[in-house]
Design a protein around this motif. Structure first.
Motif, PDB file in Angstrom:
ATOM      1  N   ILE A   1      -3.604  -6.354   2.120  1.00  0.00           N
ATOM      2  CA  ILE A   1      -2.464  -5.493   2.445  1.00  0.00           C
ATOM      3  C   ILE A   1      -1.806  -5.996   3.726  1.00  0.00           C
TER       4      ILE A   1
ATOM      5  N   ALA B   1       0.800  -1.219   0.000  1.00  0.00           N
ATOM      6  CA  ALA B   1       0.000   0.000   0.000  1.00  0.00           C
ATOM      7  C   ALA B   1       0.835   1.272   0.000  1.00  0.00           C
TER       8      ALA B   1
ATOM      9  N   THR C   1      -3.083   5.483   1.513  1.00  0.00           N
ATOM     10  CA  THR C   1      -3.656   4.606   0.496  1.00  0.00           C
ATOM     11  C   THR C   1      -4.928   3.939   1.002  1.00  0.00           C
TER      12      THR C   1
END
Length: 583
Positions: free
Chosen positions: A285, A261, A310
């Motif tokens: 992630i 990310a 992000t």
């Protein structure tokens, strides 16, 4: 020569891409049969099925989740028919090959690392009744001694045949998770991960990958998961694939990616937020830890501020669900440090937050240097840690209590409104709520029994009542709202005791209709149909105001939940008693 490539998947819905690569690469010289089972299948059933296929060679794909059951299968097969040649490969047996060959004498060959070419060469050697001395990348036995042939150069992935074009797979594509590779290797060096061992990233032919995806979608695949360790390491490549999937996806298909990310540029997220259909993509992630010193010790480069940017931008876009991972037990991450990591990540409110525990995988740098941090861990897979110099087993037990209720009460999203209130208004931090509830959960013995939906609500309410939680009537109202809002049809028996009698309900229904606060569709229903398709409850606060502003106004209100009989959806209406007129 009758050859089988087999594996034991963790679940029925999973598929194994490795054995499909082996089958594709071995053709046309060898016709390999595929055989997939699960780790929950009885061993005798697996052995019976394999033996009945009358194989001469069986190759097993081995991972931490299936190695112990796979060994049992192999040992039983060898007892029944010692002439069957057993070949094993996969990440679990690629490392410590001498130990594996000594521990399991039933292993005839171990394929080390990337196996497509090696396995085919080994089959040729077996067919020609030659020794395996010229086959690169294998461990084997010769004159009662264990030998290792060094690996050959890495394959050119652009020349690998597709593992997705087997007719026997077609009936199952819509029912299972389909895995696809566009690259192998990882650019990072995280010392707890096997991917750190292979240097560099190699890519498959992108046009072939796109053709495979078209083929899979055309034949019914619904969930396609990219197994690339870092899908977005190349921005231009990721953008090309995202655009392709947006342009050519078929309705109902979901694509899952493992992304890093903190290297994802804001313009990429803007593009996805504007162009990706909702639900098409899902991101996984790995955060693991927000402790900079811990990340430094495991050679993990991570900018948490950029990662947070992000995750936040993706969440605000409302198009892509995100699954974030944490690892408890990394070097110098004690209980308090992990609590901070948990709270740092939970603050982003990911759709799923997976709390895992460090596994000392064979071949990883962390396992090789385990003594540096006094690690103790399981001797057998999954090699989970039992403690280290800063995290004793007693603290691991406490964190496991968090894991149990986190899965049931956050990741399954059964009561989002209630949990949000608890972690922001009642408990000091989100971790404190999950820890306190998790400890109570285990104390009650609930971790050892099954749970219906209603049980989960009752058990949370019992915990909150026992600890004499403030504003319990408000929390109870939010729990009722979550329970009813999450139902698609009128429940037969809610988790709470209904307090209103029939006469009270009838009076409030009449007041609602006469007050004209109900939408026309409900006002046109008879009282009988209202009773049939709605649930009516009174709560101790203004629910509508709380849902819109987050403020608690201690004014009783009526909650009416309408379960649409034909559309299968649910709508919640809430009115204060002052809005109602006597009928």
């Amino acid at each position: 020569m009758n050859i089988i490539c087999a594996t034991l998947n963790a679940k029925y819905i999973h598929t194994n891409i490795a054995i499909r690569y082996l089958k594709a690469y071995a053709a046309p010289e060898f016709d390999v049969q595929l055989a997939e089972y699960t780790i929950k299948d009885p061993i005798i059933n697996i052995v019976t099925d394999l033996i009945q296929k009358k194989p001469q060679v069986i190759g097993f794909s081995c991972y931490i989740w299936n190695i112990e059951e796979t060994i049992k299968v192999i040992q039983m097969i060898k007892k029944i028919d010692p002439s069957i040649t057993i070949v094993v490969g996969g990440p679990e047996v690629t490392y410590d090959y001498i130990e594996w060959m000594e521990r399991v004498p039933e292993f005839d060959y171990i394929v080390i690392g990337e196996g497509e070419q090696t396995f085919k060469q080994l089959l040729t050697s077996i067919k020609d009744q030659k020794t395996a001395t010229d086959v690169p990348g294998i461990a084997y036995r010769l004159d009662s001694k264990i030998k290792l042939n060094p690996q050959a150069n890495k394959l050119d992935l652009k020349n690998l045949p597709s593992p997705h074009r087997f007719e026997e797979d077609l009936p199952h594509l819509s029912k299972r998770v389909i895995y696809i590779e566009t690259s192998r290797g990882c650019p990072f060096s995280c010392q707890f991960c096997l991917s750190s061992i292979e240097v560099g990233v190699r890519y498959f032919d992108r046009d072939k990958v796109k053709d495979d995806i078209r083929y899979l979608m055309k034949n019914g695949a619904k969930t396609i998961k990219f197994v690339d360790r870092t899908f977005n390491i190349s921005r231009s490549y990721a953008m090309e694939m995202f655009q392709f999937l947006i342009d050519e996806h078929l309705p109902g298909t979901v694509f899952q990616f493992e992304i890093t990310a903190d290297i994802m540029r804001p313009e990429v997220i803007d593009f996805l937020n504007k162009n990706a259909p909702a639900g098409l993509f899902r991101f996984e992630i790995g955060v693991q830890s927000t402790n900079d010193y811990t990340n430094e010790l495991v050679m993990r480069k991570q900018n948490f501020d950029k990662l947070k940017r992000t995750v936040t931008m993706v969440k605000e876009g409302g198009k892509i669900d995100q699954h974030l991972d944490l690892i408890a037990g990394l070097p110098e991450e004690n209980y308090d440090s992990f609590k901070k990591t948990f709270n740092d990540v939970f603050a982003m409110r990911p759709e799923e937050l997976q709390l895992g525990f460090l596994k000392m995988l064979r071949g990883t740098g962390l396992r090789l240097r385990a003594k540096d941090h006094d690690y103790i861990y399981m001797d057998h897979s999954p090699y989970e840690i039992l403690g280290n110099n800063v995290l004793p087993f007693s603290d691991i037990i406490r964190i496991k209590q968090v894991e149990d209720v986190l899965e049931k009460y956050w990741n399954d999203h059964r009561m989002n409104t209630t949990i949000e209130y608890l972690v922001t208004k009642i408990f000091p931090t989100p971790f404190d709520f999950f820890q306190d509830f998790g400890a109570y959960w285990e104390q009650q013995g609930w971790s050892r029994i099954g749970h219906q939906l209603e049980d989960l609500f009752r058990r949370l309410y019992q915990f909150l009542k026992v600890r004499m939680t403030e504003n319990l009537s408000v929390i109870e109202g939010l729990m009722k709202y979550d329970y009813l809002e999450g139902k698609k049809q009128k429940p037969r028996k809610p988790w709470w005791n209904l307090e209103m009698d029939k006469e009270q309900r009838s009076r409030i229904y009449r007041e609602l209709i006469s007050s004209e606060v109900l939408p026309v569709t409900l006002r046109n229903l008879s009282e009988k149909d209202l009773l049939k398709h709605t649930v009516l409850e009174e709560v101790s606060f203004n629910l509508a105001k709380y849902l819109s502003t987050g403020e608690i106004e201690h004014t009783s209100s009526v909650v009416l939940v309408y379960f649409h009989p034909s559309l299968g959806n649910t709508t919640v209406y809430s009115y204060t008693l002052s809005q109602l007129k006597p009928a």
